[in-house]
Design a protein around this motif. Sequence first.
Motif, PDB file in Angstrom:
ATOM      1  N   GLY A 148       0.622  -1.303   0.113  1.00  0.00           N
ATOM      2  CA  GLY A 148      -0.341  -0.329  -0.116  1.00  0.00           C
ATOM      3  C   GLY A 148       0.623   1.525  -0.142  1.00  0.00           C
ATOM      4  O   GLY A 148       1.979   1.327   0.876  1.00  0.00           O
ATOM      5  N   TRP A 149      -0.238   2.908  -0.299  1.00  0.00           N
ATOM      6  CA  TRP A 149       0.054   3.846  -0.772  1.00  0.00           C
ATOM      7  C   TRP A 149      -0.024   4.908  -0.573  1.00  0.00           C
ATOM      8  O   TRP A 149      -1.144   4.693  -1.372  1.00  0.00           O
ATOM      9  N   PHE A 199      -5.129   6.891  -1.756  1.00  0.00           N
ATOM     10  CA  PHE A 199      -4.530   5.668  -1.675  1.00  0.00           C
ATOM     11  C   PHE A 199      -4.157   4.824  -2.595  1.00  0.00           C
ATOM     12  O   PHE A 199      -5.273   4.289  -3.375  1.00  0.00           O
ATOM     13  N   VAL A 200      -3.362   4.129  -3.073  1.00  0.00           N
ATOM     14  CA  VAL A 200      -2.825   3.025  -4.217  1.00  0.00           C
ATOM     15  C   VAL A 200      -2.574   1.866  -4.061  1.00  0.00           C
ATOM     16  O   VAL A 200      -0.912   1.535  -2.554  1.00  0.00           O
ATOM     17  N   LEU A 201      -2.001   0.888  -4.331  1.00  0.00           N
ATOM     18  CA  LEU A 201      -2.210  -0.483  -3.712  1.00  0.00           C
ATOM     19  C   LEU A 201      -1.443  -0.884  -5.423  1.00  0.00           C
ATOM     20  O   LEU A 201      -1.938  -0.975  -6.213  1.00  0.00           O
ATOM     21  N   SER A 202      -0.500  -1.507  -5.624  1.00  0.00           N
ATOM     22  CA  SER A 202       0.529  -1.818  -6.142  1.00  0.00           C
ATOM     23  C   SER A 202       0.461  -3.729  -5.888  1.00  0.00           C
ATOM     24  O   SER A 202       0.932  -3.917  -4.550  1.00  0.00           O
ATOM     25  N   LEU A 203       1.439  -3.952  -6.931  1.00  0.00           N
ATOM     26  CA  LEU A 203       2.264  -5.439  -6.675  1.00  0.00           C
ATOM     27  C   LEU A 203       3.963  -5.227  -6.943  1.00  0.00           C
ATOM     28  O   LEU A 203       4.491  -4.703  -7.387  1.00  0.00           O
ATOM     29  N   GLU A 204       4.044  -6.031  -5.743  1.00  0.00           N
ATOM     30  CA  GLU A 204       6.008  -6.306  -5.830  1.00  0.00           C
ATOM     31  C   GLU A 204       6.469  -6.866  -5.685  1.00  0.00           C
ATOM     32  O   GLU A 204       5.588  -8.117  -5.507  1.00  0.00           O
TER      33      GLU A 204
END
Length: 303
Positions: A55-56, A95-100
């Motif tokens: 999350g960011w 809010f942003v959700l990424s794949l890492e």
Amino acid sequence: MIKKMIFASLALGALATSCSSDDDASTPAVVIPTSTLTLNFNGLGNLGDNLVYEGWIMVDGAPQTTGTFTVNDAGVASKTTFDIPTEDLDAATAFVLSLEPASDSDPLPSATKILSGSFAANAASLVINDQVGVFNSSTLPFSGSFITSTPTDNAGGVNNGNDDMGVWFADMSGTSASLVNLPTLSAGWKYEGWVVFNNGTEDVPLSMGKFTSASGVDSASPYSGNEPAPAFPGEDFLSFLPAGIDGVVTGRPVVISIEPDVEGTNDTTPFFFKPFSGREGVDSNGVSLEANINATVTGTATR
């Protein structure tokens, strides 16, 4: 006299040490106030061992991590609350959700983002629209189909009579794209075609390659022959097939998934985004929107 001087020196040293310790103990530790960010999601899937969700929050236009988590096969997140510096969380605009990658040390998010939303007061509604794409458009509705053909083994243009061993996203003439109004994907994502075979024990999805456009060749041809392929996504299932797979596509499901373009992605099975699908021999080999992921993959971020 000498002994008295020595004892006096020791006493003064101990006093100095004691005062120094008292000074250190009296210096208060810096405590940064924190607040809780709570995340809730619908429709997220297990990423496997090599990827995590991260999350960011966007603060002054820059991303700040809120932490990572995983999701199990039941769709349950390993962590849903995160302690964030209050000043940063109060100032966050989105809010942003990424794949890492699971072992990632990069302080910035990858290009593959899955959900986002702007804060309105203390909550942000999270959707995939801006980060993946819009697949349920009413103004430009998707429609598609495929043909069964094996052009990559037709040496000299001679049909070998095994057209039931290939799937191509082209019209009946083989000269035009058959995926109409295929939605444009955001950065960090690609389409991938699959035919789901069965080896007598279990279903085995085999890839037809990745692509971002309805026209143009896809990224791979692992099972095709040596003759030129059409300028459309597709695959002939002629060689190098897994044990128990005969390559005949008759009656088989055909799926278009949306795959994350990030290191650590599992390339042997489709990602859980599978919006478009059809079945050979059904509805004139039509491909349609079967999973409305714009409505089912959602979330909220609350501060």
